[in-house]
Design a protein around this motif. Structure first.
Motif, PDB file in Angstrom:
ATOM      1  N   ASN A   1       0.814  -1.206   0.000  1.00 32.04           N
ATOM      2  CA  ASN A   1       0.000   0.000   0.000  1.00 32.04           C
ATOM      3  C   ASN A   1       0.850   1.260   0.000  1.00 32.04           C
ATOM      4  OD1 ASN A   1      -2.411  -1.447  -0.078  1.00 32.04           O
ATOM      5  ND2 ASN A   1      -2.571  -1.551   2.156  1.00 32.04           N
ATOM      6  N   GLN A   2       1.965   1.237   0.724  1.00 34.08           N
ATOM      7  CA  GLN A   2       2.857   2.391   0.735  1.00 34.08           C
ATOM      8  C   GLN A   2       3.610   2.547  -0.592  1.00 34.08           C
ATOM      9  OE1 GLN A   2       3.424   4.915   3.048  1.00 34.08           O
ATOM     10  NE2 GLN A   2       1.488   4.093   3.816  1.00 34.08           N
ATOM     11  N   SER A   3       3.757   1.457  -1.318  1.00 34.46           N
ATOM     12  CA  SER A   3       4.457   1.509  -2.597  1.00 34.46           C
ATOM     13  C   SER A   3       3.595   2.115  -3.702  1.00 34.46           C
ATOM     14  CB  SER A   3       4.902   0.103  -3.021  1.00 34.46           C
ATOM     15  OG  SER A   3       5.813  -0.447  -2.089  1.00 34.46           O
ATOM     16  N   PHE A   4       2.281   1.898  -3.615  1.00 34.88           N
ATOM     17  CA  PHE A   4       1.402   2.335  -4.703  1.00 34.88           C
ATOM     18  C   PHE A   4       0.445   3.453  -4.300  1.00 34.88           C
ATOM     19  CE2 PHE A   4       2.585  -1.953  -6.187  1.00 34.88           C
ATOM     20  CZ  PHE A   4       3.061  -1.609  -7.447  1.00 34.88           C
ATOM     21  N   ILE A   5       0.649   4.041  -3.151  1.00 33.08           N
ATOM     22  CA  ILE A   5      -0.261   5.062  -2.651  1.00 33.08           C
ATOM     23  C   ILE A   5      -0.329   6.279  -3.567  1.00 33.08           C
ATOM     24  CG2 ILE A   5       1.453   6.237  -1.211  1.00 33.08           C
ATOM     25  CD1 ILE A   5      -0.778   6.492   0.925  1.00 33.08           C
ATOM     26  N   ASP A   6       0.740   6.563  -4.321  1.00 31.71           N
ATOM     27  CA  ASP A   6       0.755   7.740  -5.181  1.00 31.71           C
ATOM     28  C   ASP A   6       0.422   7.412  -6.637  1.00 31.71           C
ATOM     29  OD1 ASP A   6       3.052   6.284  -5.492  1.00 31.71           O
ATOM     30  OD2 ASP A   6       4.435   7.975  -5.313  1.00 31.71           O
ATOM     31  N   HIS A   7      -0.099   6.197  -6.892  1.00 29.29           N
ATOM     32  CA  HIS A   7      -0.486   5.828  -8.242  1.00 29.29           C
ATOM     33  C   HIS A   7      -1.953   6.154  -8.487  1.00 29.29           C
ATOM     34  CE1 HIS A   7       2.889   3.147  -9.845  1.00 29.29           C
ATOM     35  NE2 HIS A   7       3.362   3.741  -8.784  1.00 29.29           N
ATOM     36  N   PRO A   8      -2.325   6.462  -9.737  1.00 25.97           N
ATOM     37  CA  PRO A   8      -3.728   6.757 -10.053  1.00 25.97           C
ATOM     38  C   PRO A   8      -4.643   5.584  -9.702  1.00 25.97           C
ATOM     39  CG  PRO A   8      -2.294   7.333 -11.888  1.00 25.97           C
ATOM     40  CD  PRO A   8      -1.450   6.577 -10.914  1.00 25.97           C
ATOM     41  N   ASN A   9      -5.784   5.895  -9.132  1.00 21.44           N
ATOM     42  CA  ASN A   9      -6.810   4.887  -8.809  1.00 21.44           C
ATOM     43  C   ASN A   9      -6.335   3.809  -7.839  1.00 21.44           C
ATOM     44  OD1 ASN A   9      -8.597   6.152 -10.651  1.00 21.44           O
ATOM     45  ND2 ASN A   9      -7.691   5.015 -12.336  1.00 21.44           N
TER      46      ASN A   9
ATOM     47  N   ALA B   1      10.856  -3.432   2.212  1.00 21.71           N
ATOM     48  CA  ALA B   1      11.161  -2.257   1.407  1.00 21.71           C
ATOM     49  C   ALA B   1      10.776  -2.369  -0.065  1.00 21.71           C
ATOM     50  CB  ALA B   1      12.651  -1.939   1.513  1.00 21.71           C
ATOM     51  N   ALA B   2      10.827  -3.560  -0.641  1.00 25.62           N
ATOM     52  CA  ALA B   2      10.520  -3.723  -2.065  1.00 25.62           C
ATOM     53  C   ALA B   2      10.119  -5.168  -2.328  1.00 25.62           C
ATOM     54  CB  ALA B   2      11.718  -3.331  -2.925  1.00 25.62           C
ATOM     55  N   PHE B   3       9.450  -5.384  -3.439  1.00 24.13           N
ATOM     56  CA  PHE B   3       8.938  -6.726  -3.715  1.00 24.13           C
ATOM     57  C   PHE B   3       8.877  -6.979  -5.210  1.00 24.13           C
ATOM     58  CE2 PHE B   3       5.480  -3.733  -3.442  1.00 24.13           C
ATOM     59  CZ  PHE B   3       4.654  -4.042  -4.515  1.00 24.13           C
ATOM     60  N   CYS B   4       8.902  -8.244  -5.551  1.00 26.51           N
ATOM     61  CA  CYS B   4       8.694  -8.691  -6.926  1.00 26.51           C
ATOM     62  C   CYS B   4       8.042 -10.065  -6.875  1.00 26.51           C
ATOM     63  CB  CYS B   4      10.009  -8.766  -7.700  1.00 26.51           C
ATOM     64  SG  CYS B   4       9.803  -9.337  -9.413  1.00 26.51           S
ATOM     65  N   GLU B   5       6.826 -10.156  -7.402  1.00 26.09           N
ATOM     66  CA  GLU B   5       6.154 -11.455  -7.493  1.00 26.09           C
ATOM     67  C   GLU B   5       5.980 -11.810  -8.957  1.00 26.09           C
ATOM     68  OE1 GLU B   5       2.034 -13.879  -6.575  1.00 26.09           O
ATOM     69  OE2 GLU B   5       2.315 -11.899  -5.663  1.00 26.09           O
ATOM     70  N   CYS B   6       6.389 -13.013  -9.301  1.00 22.68           N
ATOM     71  CA  CYS B   6       6.266 -13.508 -10.668  1.00 22.68           C
ATOM     72  C   CYS B   6       5.216 -14.617 -10.721  1.00 22.68           C
ATOM     73  CB  CYS B   6       7.604 -14.051 -11.171  1.00 22.68           C
ATOM     74  SG  CYS B   6       8.948 -12.868 -11.084  1.00 22.68           S
TER      75      CYS B   6
ATOM     76  N   ARG C   1       7.768   3.865  -0.448  1.00 24.34           N
ATOM     77  CA  ARG C   1       8.189   5.256  -0.256  1.00 24.34           C
ATOM     78  C   ARG C   1       9.319   5.314   0.774  1.00 24.34           C
ATOM     79  NH1 ARG C   1       2.932   9.191   0.567  1.00 24.34           N
ATOM     80  NH2 ARG C   1       2.461   9.607  -1.627  1.00 24.34           N
ATOM     81  N   GLY C   2      10.298   6.143   0.492  1.00 25.45           N
ATOM     82  CA  GLY C   2      11.431   6.282   1.403  1.00 25.45           C
ATOM     83  C   GLY C   2      12.590   5.361   1.059  1.00 25.45           C
TER      84      GLY C   2
ATOM     85  N   ILE D   1      17.511   4.066  -4.960  1.00 22.97           N
ATOM     86  CA  ILE D   1      18.756   3.467  -4.452  1.00 22.97           C
ATOM     87  C   ILE D   1      19.032   2.116  -5.137  1.00 22.97           C
ATOM     88  CG2 ILE D   1      18.686   4.645  -2.224  1.00 22.97           C
ATOM     89  CD1 ILE D   1      17.556   2.101  -0.979  1.00 22.97           C
ATOM     90  N   GLY D   2      18.291   1.820  -6.200  1.00 18.17           N
ATOM     91  CA  GLY D   2      18.545   0.615  -6.981  1.00 18.17           C
ATOM     92  C   GLY D   2      17.722  -0.599  -6.608  1.00 18.17           C
ATOM     93  N   LEU D   3      16.781  -0.439  -5.679  1.00 17.72           N
ATOM     94  CA  LEU D   3      15.989  -1.603  -5.246  1.00 17.72           C
ATOM     95  C   LEU D   3      15.085  -2.131  -6.361  1.00 17.72           C
ATOM     96  CD1 LEU D   3      14.846  -0.849  -1.579  1.00 17.72           C
ATOM     97  CD2 LEU D   3      16.145  -2.836  -2.379  1.00 17.72           C
ATOM     98  N   GLY D   4      14.414  -1.212  -7.076  1.00 18.30           N
ATOM     99  CA  GLY D   4      13.504  -1.655  -8.129  1.00 18.30           C
ATOM    100  C   GLY D   4      14.205  -2.487  -9.186  1.00 18.30           C
ATOM    101  N   ARG D   5      15.354  -2.029  -9.632  1.00 18.06           N
ATOM    102  CA  ARG D   5      16.117  -2.756 -10.642  1.00 18.06           C
ATOM    103  C   ARG D   5      16.585  -4.107 -10.108  1.00 18.06           C
ATOM    104  NH1 ARG D   5      18.934  -1.526 -15.321  1.00 18.06           N
ATOM    105  NH2 ARG D   5      20.726  -2.882 -15.736  1.00 18.06           N
ATOM    106  N   ALA D   6      17.059  -4.125  -8.861  1.00 11.70           N
ATOM    107  CA  ALA D   6      17.537  -5.375  -8.274  1.00 11.70           C
ATOM    108  C   ALA D   6      16.410  -6.390  -8.151  1.00 11.70           C
ATOM    109  CB  ALA D   6      18.161  -5.106  -6.901  1.00 11.70           C
TER     110      ALA D   6
END
Length: 319
Positions: A187-195, A229-234, A258-259, A263-268
Motif C-alpha cells: 500500500n505504501q508503494s502504490f499510494i501515489d499511483h492513479p486509482n 522495502a521492495a517486492f517482486c512477485e512472478c 516510499r522512502g 537506491i537501486g531496489l527496483g532494478r535489483a
C-alpha cells in the motif's frame, strides 16, 4: 441483430461455459486473458465478490453464452472505485451487447453507492484497437485517464546480476507470517499511483491459495532495520501455457516502498524476478506498466530489454 437474454450467475455449472467464452476471446485478441475452469473457481472464491450481484451473463436465442460482465468492487475506502470487466464473443461484437454490459455495470454501481452512502466511480479498460468497446464507453460518458503498456522480453538472453543496496537482504515471502508487513509495504508503494485502492490482508491471504501461486517466485527485500522495502512477485500459468503453446512467465507485481526509492531496489528486484523465471525454464517474460508511471518504471523496463507489445486504455466515469 442477435437476440439477447440476461441472467444471474449460477455458480459451478457456469464455469465451463465462461471458460470457453474467455478462451474464444483470447484466441482472437491475444491479450493473455485465457483462463481455465480451476482459475475461474479461484476467482469466484474471492471473499469480496458478491456472486449474485457482481456477475451477469448474456445468452443468445439458443442459450449460448456470448457475453459476461464482472465487477470488482472494493469493500472499503472513502470512494468506491469499481472495475468492470467486459467480454463478448467475437461473433457477437457489434457495440450493442457491449452497451448492455456497460449499462448493467453503471446500474450496479449506483446500487452500491446508495447502499454505502459514498461517492463512486466505475473503471474499465479496452485494447486501443477495440472500437466495439471503446465507442460505447465514450458515448456513455467514460473518459480515458491512463494508458497501460504490456511489454515483452526474451529470457534466452543473459540477465545482469542483481545488486542490492548494502545490508539489504533478499528472501522469499513467508506465507502466513508476512501478510501484514507485506500488505503495508504494498500500500505504501502504490499510494501515489492513479486509482490506487488499499489492499486488505484477508484479500492478500486468499491470493496465496491460488493454484498458480509459487513461493519461490514471490520475493521481498528487507531493509537493515527489518522494514519490508521492495517486492517482486512472478507468475507462471502452466495451464495457459499448455493451451496457448507459449512458454512464458509474468512479472505480476513489482514495487518499492516510499522512502526506499532511487537506491537501486527496483532494478535489483526486477532482475531477481527475471532470473527466477529464467531458472524455471521460461523463454518469454511479460509485464504491464502505466505509460505515465511517476517513478520511472517504463524507463527501468526498457533499460533491461523489454519492448512494447500492445496498449490498453483505462477509462473512468463518476457514478
Amino acid at each position: 441483430m442477435i437476440s439477447l437474454t440476461t441472467r444471474l450467475y449460477k455458480g459451478e455449472t457456469d464455469l465451463q461455459a465462461i471458460s470457453e467464452l474467455l478462451n474464444a476471446c483470447e484466441a482472437v485478441d491475444q491479450l493473455d486473458q485465457g483462463v481455465s475452469v480451476s482459475e475461474l473457481r479461484q476467482i469466484s472464491d474471492d471473499p469480496s465478490l458478491d456472486k449474485m450481484r457482481d456477475i451477469r451473463l448474456w445468452e443468445d436465442a439458443n442459450g449460448k453464452l456470448i457475453g459476461i460482465g464482472h465487477l470488482w468492487i472494493p469493500t472499503s475506502g472513502k470512494v468506491i472505485n469499481g472495475f468492470l470487466s467486459c467480454h463478448v464473443a467475437p461473433r457477437a461484437r457489434n457495440e450493442n451487447l457491449e452497451r448492455h454490459i456497460i449499462t448493467w455495470g453503471k446500474e450496479r454501481m449506483r446500487e452500491v453507492k446508495q447502499e454505502r452512502g459514498l461517492n463512486a466511480t466505475l473503471c474499465a479498460s479496452a485494447h486501443d484497437q477495440n472500437a466495439n468497446f471503446i465507442a460505447p464507453l465514450e458515448s456513455s460518458g467514460f473518459k480515458s485517464d491512463r494508458y497501460v503498456l504490456t511489454m515483452r522480453r526474451t529470457l534466452k538472453e543473459s540477465i545482469p546480476e542483481p545488486q542490492l543496496p548494502t545490508s539489504f537482504t533478499l528472501r522469499q515471502v513467508k506465507t502466513g507470517q508476512d501478510a501484514k508487513a507485506w500488505v503495508e509495504m504494498y500500500n505504501q508503494s502504490f499510494i501515489d499511483h492513479p486509482n490506487h485502492r488499499d489492499l486488505e490482508v484477508e484479500h492478500y491471504k486468499n491470493h496465496w491459495s491460488n493454484h498458480t501461486y509459487r513461493p519461490d517466485l514471490d520475493l521481498v527485500a528487507i531493509a537493515p532495520d527489518g522494514t519490508f522495502a521492495a517486492f517482486c512477485e512472478c507468475k507462471i500459468n502452466l495451464e495457459n501455457n499448455t493451451h496457448t503453446g507459449r512458454n512464458q512467465g509474468w512479472i505480476l507485481k513489482l514495487g518499492t516502498r516510499r522512502g526506499f526509492r532511487r537506491i537501486g531496489l527496483g532494478r535489483a528486484m526486477l532482475l531477481s524476478g527475471m532470473r527466477q523465471l529464467q531458472a524455471a525454464g521460461m523463454d518469454i517474460i511479460k509485464l504491464s506498466v502505466d505509460l505515465n508511471n511517476p517513478n520511472g518504471a517504463l524507463q527501468l523496463y526498457e533499460s533491461v530489454g523489454f519492448h512494447k507489445l500492445y496498449t490498453m486504455i483505462s477509462y473512468i466515469k463518476d457514478i
